[in-house]
Design a protein around this motif. Structure first.
Motif, PDB file in Angstrom:
ATOM      1  N   GLN B   4     -23.301 -43.212  29.262  1.00  0.00           N
ATOM      2  CA  GLN B   4     -22.749 -44.209  30.200  1.00  0.00           C
ATOM      3  C   GLN B   4     -22.038 -43.489  31.330  1.00  0.00           C
ATOM      4  O   GLN B   4     -21.451 -42.432  31.156  1.00  0.00           O
ATOM      5  CB  GLN B   4     -21.765 -45.120  29.469  1.00  0.00           C
ATOM      6  N   GLY B  39     -15.167 -46.539  26.935  1.00  0.00           N
ATOM      7  CA  GLY B  39     -16.002 -46.563  28.136  1.00  0.00           C
ATOM      8  C   GLY B  39     -15.828 -45.367  29.056  1.00  0.00           C
ATOM      9  O   GLY B  39     -16.420 -45.313  30.127  1.00  0.00           O
ATOM     10  N   VAL B 184     -19.336 -50.468  23.860  1.00  0.00           N
ATOM     11  CA  VAL B 184     -20.133 -49.297  23.507  1.00  0.00           C
ATOM     12  C   VAL B 184     -20.508 -49.404  22.028  1.00  0.00           C
ATOM     13  O   VAL B 184     -19.654 -49.723  21.199  1.00  0.00           O
ATOM     14  CB  VAL B 184     -19.338 -47.996  23.758  1.00  0.00           C
ATOM     15  N   SER B 236     -24.238 -48.652  26.117  1.00  0.00           N
ATOM     16  CA  SER B 236     -23.121 -49.455  26.588  1.00  0.00           C
ATOM     17  C   SER B 236     -23.628 -50.641  27.392  1.00  0.00           C
ATOM     18  O   SER B 236     -24.749 -50.616  27.919  1.00  0.00           O
ATOM     19  CB  SER B 236     -22.169 -48.606  27.433  1.00  0.00           C
ATOM     20  N   ALA B 243     -25.119 -54.356  24.783  1.00  0.00           N
ATOM     21  CA  ALA B 243     -25.182 -52.955  24.330  1.00  0.00           C
ATOM     22  C   ALA B 243     -26.084 -52.828  23.103  1.00  0.00           C
ATOM     23  O   ALA B 243     -26.897 -51.902  23.005  1.00  0.00           O
ATOM     24  CB  ALA B 243     -23.776 -52.445  24.032  1.00  0.00           C
TER      25      ALA B 243
END
Lengths: 271, 271
Positions: B4, B39, B184, B236, B243
């Motif tokens: 991500q 994240g 996630v 994610s 996700a």
């Protein structure tokens, strides 16, 4: 902070799986221990993503820091993201070429299993021009030993048992030839009942008065209430006896302080 | 390698004990996991010696790389070699000053134990000017939160239970306010009977066709003879459902390949 002033080593761990916290970096700890006791001074451990540019940047940085030995782990396998040796080639301005010895090693492994050579398997035999292939007795991807003169770059697989096998069988004998002929010992004891902040002046004095020793207190209990400390001294010398004498001198200075403060000493010993 | 693209984070682990391999860097793995699931994109883990200049260099380098978050661990204690906050001050051109809140925290801890303030204890209350002291419910040295605008530098103790307590209680709530609002997930399965080099094209394709997923095979057996792989996908999305959908799509592509090659699938699941 007076670690032995051996030749500088950097460890470069390559792999997203460490950066996302899926895996703990035990490889670096294992290698750091081996190198320390060989007389190297491990100055950095760096974890980078499986990214050509970023790996290359860190290798160039190691070279610009005058590092004697760089060991990379990870990124030698058959998958798309295994690009360590490409990055080593890039950072050292060498071509990535099919290494004949590496190719024979990979071919022999798969032949034993009745398997054909494929693009993905052949990939493991590409190395920077001039590299020596290191036999992998525990897996398929050979390691690489690239001697640039002032710096040696060793690349090992990320799978621990393969990394360890190549290191023990192929790297250790070569490193012994260039390692300082130092003996390194670690001595320590446990002390119960003395807060780290109370013992601190003794630790500092022990360090200051014993050059060539690295003296450290590791808190293992609760500073206020149930203080437990591990005291460790790392020392080096031309002989094991010299290193032990240094270590014991530093350790004794801390011990005297700990006892003065009412601490209970146990688990004394050296490795 | 399509992790991500969250805000970049670097972890800086400070301590000779890691560099001599006495201790495995579990702190970095723990933090990397937490940050990934918040994240953030952890781009580097760097271990440096307890050396003012070297710690300062790495912090400056993080700043020059536009890192959103730097978390340091280690070097906040009462001993001579605990110099992390001095290095943070140095690297950010700030003065190291007695932080009033930190001083109160340290004083309260030792007072509870009927102990006086000393130079070594007071040392733990010195922080870069402008830092916010973070309460340490599991020990004595407070953490430090220094917001520089584009970069935040968080400094935590090296003792795992103290690092974890401050992170959970003091850092996590503050990070949630600046973290991307991403979900996630990690999904995976085990496959027995397929060498990594045979599955590699499917792993690569799954990665390529599923942007926002990081697909990885981890060899756990013996490539030639007894191949066992763990397949992991990290994905994610704006919601957990999004996700999960991405992760399952990538995972399915690898699974189809593994079954085509005669692999036996087990341990399917997501976290």
């Amino acid at each position: 902070m007076a670690l032995q002033q051996g030749p500088k080593a950097w460890l470069l761990t390559i792999g997203n799986e460490i950066l996302i916290g899926r895996i703990v970096n035990t490889n670096a700890a294992w290698l750091a221990r081996k190198l320390t006791f060989l007389g190297f001074s491990v100055e950095r451990i760096i974890v980078t993503p499986d990214d050509l540019e970023q790996i290359g940047d860190e290798i160039r940085r190691a070279l610009s820091h005058g590092v004697r030995l760089v060991i990379t782990t990870g990124g030698l396998g058959p998958t798309y993201d295994d690009r360590t040796l490409e990055a080593v080639a890039l950072a050292t301005n060498r071509r990535l070429v099919l290494n004949k010895e590496a190719y024979e090693m990979v071919l022999a492994k798969y032949s034993q299993g009745g398997m054909q050579m494929t693009k993905e398997r052949e990939k493991m035999a590409y190395m920077p021009e001039g590299a020596v292939a290191l036999r992998n007795s525990a897996g398929t991807a050979p390691g690489s030993w690239l001697d640039l003169g002032s710096t040696i770059i060793v690349s090992l697989p990320g799978v621990p048992k393969e990394m360890e096998a190549i290191f023990e069988e192929e790297v250790m004998p070569r490193l012994k030839a260039i390692a300082p002929q130092l003996s390194v010992v670690e001595c320590g004891f446990k002390v119960v009942g003395v807060p780290e902040s109370s013992l601190a002046p003794f630790v500092e004095e022990a360090e200051r008065k014993n050059p060539g020793c690295y003296v450290k207190s590791h808190p293992k209990g609760v500073e206020v209430g149930n203080p437990i400390l591990e005291i460790k001294v790392l020392a080096s010398g031309n002989t094991r006896e010299e290193a032990l004498t240094k270590a014991m001198s530093a350790l004794e200075a801390v011990k005297v302080g700990a006892q003065k403060l009412g601490g209970k000493i146990s688990e004394e010993g050296c490795s």
